[in-house]
Design a protein around this motif. Sequence first.
Motif, PDB file in Angstrom:
ATOM      1  N   HIS A 141      21.564  23.524  -6.927  1.00  0.00           N
ATOM      2  CA  HIS A 141      20.542  23.987  -5.987  1.00  0.00           C
ATOM      3  C   HIS A 141      21.255  24.460  -4.737  1.00  0.00           C
ATOM      4  N   SER A 142      20.754  25.535  -4.142  1.00  0.00           N
ATOM      5  CA  SER A 142      21.431  26.091  -2.980  1.00  0.00           C
ATOM      6  C   SER A 142      20.529  26.104  -1.757  1.00  0.00           C
ATOM      7  N   LEU A 143      21.176  26.286  -0.619  1.00  0.00           N
ATOM      8  CA  LEU A 143      20.510  26.263   0.670  1.00  0.00           C
ATOM      9  C   LEU A 143      21.275  27.180   1.603  1.00  0.00           C
ATOM     10  N   THR A 144      20.565  28.042   2.314  1.00  0.00           N
ATOM     11  CA  THR A 144      21.178  28.858   3.354  1.00  0.00           C
ATOM     12  C   THR A 144      20.598  28.433   4.688  1.00  0.00           C
ATOM     13  N   LEU A 145      21.488  28.138   5.639  1.00  0.00           N
ATOM     14  CA  LEU A 145      21.069  27.752   6.989  1.00  0.00           C
ATOM     15  C   LEU A 145      21.602  28.774   7.986  1.00  0.00           C
ATOM     16  N   ASP A 146      20.717  29.341   8.795  1.00  0.00           N
ATOM     17  CA  ASP A 146      21.123  30.240   9.866  1.00  0.00           C
ATOM     18  C   ASP A 146      21.691  29.412  11.017  1.00  0.00           C
ATOM     19  N   PRO A 147      22.389  30.054  11.960  1.00  0.00           N
ATOM     20  CA  PRO A 147      22.930  29.303  13.100  1.00  0.00           C
ATOM     21  C   PRO A 147      21.829  28.506  13.808  1.00  0.00           C
ATOM     22  N   ASN A 148      22.113  27.263  14.114  1.00  0.00           N
ATOM     23  CA  ASN A 148      21.211  26.332  14.799  1.00  0.00           C
ATOM     24  C   ASN A 148      19.941  25.986  14.021  1.00  0.00           C
ATOM     25  N   GLU A 149      19.857  26.385  12.762  1.00  0.00           N
ATOM     26  CA  GLU A 149      18.698  26.042  11.942  1.00  0.00           C
ATOM     27  C   GLU A 149      18.846  24.616  11.411  1.00  0.00           C
ATOM     28  N   THR A 150      17.713  23.913  11.322  1.00  0.00           N
ATOM     29  CA  THR A 150      17.696  22.546  10.807  1.00  0.00           C
ATOM     30  C   THR A 150      16.765  22.463   9.610  1.00  0.00           C
ATOM     31  N   LEU A 151      17.228  21.791   8.567  1.00  0.00           N
ATOM     32  CA  LEU A 151      16.393  21.452   7.423  1.00  0.00           C
ATOM     33  C   LEU A 151      16.160  19.951   7.495  1.00  0.00           C
ATOM     34  N   GLN A 152      14.898  19.541   7.467  1.00  0.00           N
ATOM     35  CA  GLN A 152      14.558  18.123   7.545  1.00  0.00           C
ATOM     36  C   GLN A 152      13.606  17.792   6.417  1.00  0.00           C
ATOM     37  N   ARG A 153      13.848  16.672   5.731  1.00  0.00           N
ATOM     38  CA  ARG A 153      12.992  16.209   4.647  1.00  0.00           C
ATOM     39  C   ARG A 153      12.734  14.725   4.806  1.00  0.00           C
ATOM     40  N   GLU A 154      11.504  14.316   4.544  1.00  0.00           N
ATOM     41  CA  GLU A 154      11.175  12.893   4.518  1.00  0.00           C
ATOM     42  C   GLU A 154      11.103  12.438   3.069  1.00  0.00           C
ATOM     43  N   ARG A 155      11.582  11.232   2.825  1.00  0.00           N
ATOM     44  CA  ARG A 155      11.603  10.654   1.486  1.00  0.00           C
ATOM     45  C   ARG A 155      11.077   9.232   1.519  1.00  0.00           C
ATOM     46  N   ASN A 156      10.277   8.900   0.502  1.00  0.00           N
ATOM     47  CA  ASN A 156       9.821   7.526   0.332  1.00  0.00           C
ATOM     48  C   ASN A 156      10.937   6.726  -0.323  1.00  0.00           C
ATOM     49  N   VAL A 157      11.047   5.472   0.052  1.00  0.00           N
ATOM     50  CA  VAL A 157      12.069   4.590  -0.504  1.00  0.00           C
ATOM     51  C   VAL A 157      11.378   3.651  -1.491  1.00  0.00           C
ATOM     52  N   TRP A 158      11.789   3.721  -2.750  1.00  0.00           N
ATOM     53  CA  TRP A 158      11.198   2.922  -3.818  1.00  0.00           C
ATOM     54  C   TRP A 158      12.239   1.955  -4.354  1.00  0.00           C
ATOM     55  N   ASP A 159      11.781   0.903  -4.984  1.00  0.00           N
ATOM     56  CA  ASP A 159      12.680   0.018  -5.699  1.00  0.00           C
ATOM     57  C   ASP A 159      13.153   0.756  -6.948  1.00  0.00           C
ATOM     58  N   SER A 160      14.398   0.560  -7.349  1.00  0.00           N
ATOM     59  CA  SER A 160      14.949   1.276  -8.490  1.00  0.00           C
ATOM     60  C   SER A 160      14.282   0.870  -9.800  1.00  0.00           C
ATOM     61  N   GLU A 209       0.803  -1.227   0.000  1.00  0.00           N
ATOM     62  CA  GLU A 209       0.000   0.000   0.000  1.00  0.00           C
ATOM     63  C   GLU A 209       0.831   1.270   0.000  1.00  0.00           C
ATOM     64  N   ARG A 210       2.060   1.170   0.509  1.00  0.00           N
ATOM     65  CA  ARG A 210       2.913   2.357   0.565  1.00  0.00           C
ATOM     66  C   ARG A 210       4.363   1.921   0.788  1.00  0.00           C
ATOM     67  N   PRO A 211       5.294   2.716   0.272  1.00  0.00           N
ATOM     68  CA  PRO A 211       6.710   2.370   0.434  1.00  0.00           C
ATOM     69  C   PRO A 211       7.211   2.745   1.830  1.00  0.00           C
ATOM     70  N   PRO A 212       8.368   2.204   2.224  1.00  0.00           N
ATOM     71  CA  PRO A 212       8.966   2.655   3.480  1.00  0.00           C
ATOM     72  C   PRO A 212       9.402   4.112   3.346  1.00  0.00           C
ATOM     73  N   ARG A 213       9.739   4.744   4.482  1.00  0.00           N
ATOM     74  CA  ARG A 213      10.023   6.182   4.476  1.00  0.00           C
ATOM     75  C   ARG A 213      11.188   6.480   5.422  1.00  0.00           C
ATOM     76  N   ILE A 214      12.041   7.428   4.990  1.00  0.00           N
ATOM     77  CA  ILE A 214      13.147   7.865   5.843  1.00  0.00           C
ATOM     78  C   ILE A 214      13.080   9.375   6.039  1.00  0.00           C
ATOM     79  N   SER A 215      13.813   9.851   7.035  1.00  0.00           N
ATOM     80  CA  SER A 215      13.965  11.281   7.296  1.00  0.00           C
ATOM     81  C   SER A 215      15.451  11.604   7.228  1.00  0.00           C
ATOM     82  N   ILE A 216      15.778  12.688   6.515  1.00  0.00           N
ATOM     83  CA  ILE A 216      17.154  13.163   6.401  1.00  0.00           C
ATOM     84  C   ILE A 216      17.170  14.607   6.897  1.00  0.00           C
TER      85      ILE A 216
END
Length: 183
Positions: free
Chosen positions: A114-133, A45-52
Amino acid sequence: MTRLNDDEKPPFSGRFLRVEHVDSSPDEFGLQLHAEVVRSEIGPERPPRISISVTNTSSRAQYWATPYQKVFGAIDSIEQDPGLILLGDGFLTFPSDVTLRPTNQNLAVDSKYHSLTLDPNETLQRERNVWDSPENNGEPFQIGTYRFESHYEQYSPGAKADEQPDGRFEWGFSLAVTAETRD
């Protein structure tokens, strides 16, 4: 979408995803990177999922670029047959509950920085589904360990597009497909 009969189980039934290894974060860059499993069961019904996530542990804002992929965007495992791919929520449908494998025509190739700016102590978190290749020719979600790596470049604040980065590093982690439930 290919559907299973009520009495059929997909070939990956009873398999789970876990983090096998996470590279150390490079101290000299003032970043803390992390990967963890959010949903471990591999089901039809749904793939596994990770957080980075990445946290700026320094006292100043930091500017980062990832060549040719969005920060924590679609990431292929190093090996692709068998292999896995990480995709965000923008990819919500899959062609078969038997494989949990997207097709190549579903995936766009990114050809810019692609770029990213992080301020002091800032966290960027993304969840991703894991699919078969989509490159896999065999059974989906084969038991084994799959390595993921991303390349990062650090720039000074206000750097121009043609400037060389102040530093570069690779960071990655390994995910294991197992028949065990431990995380």
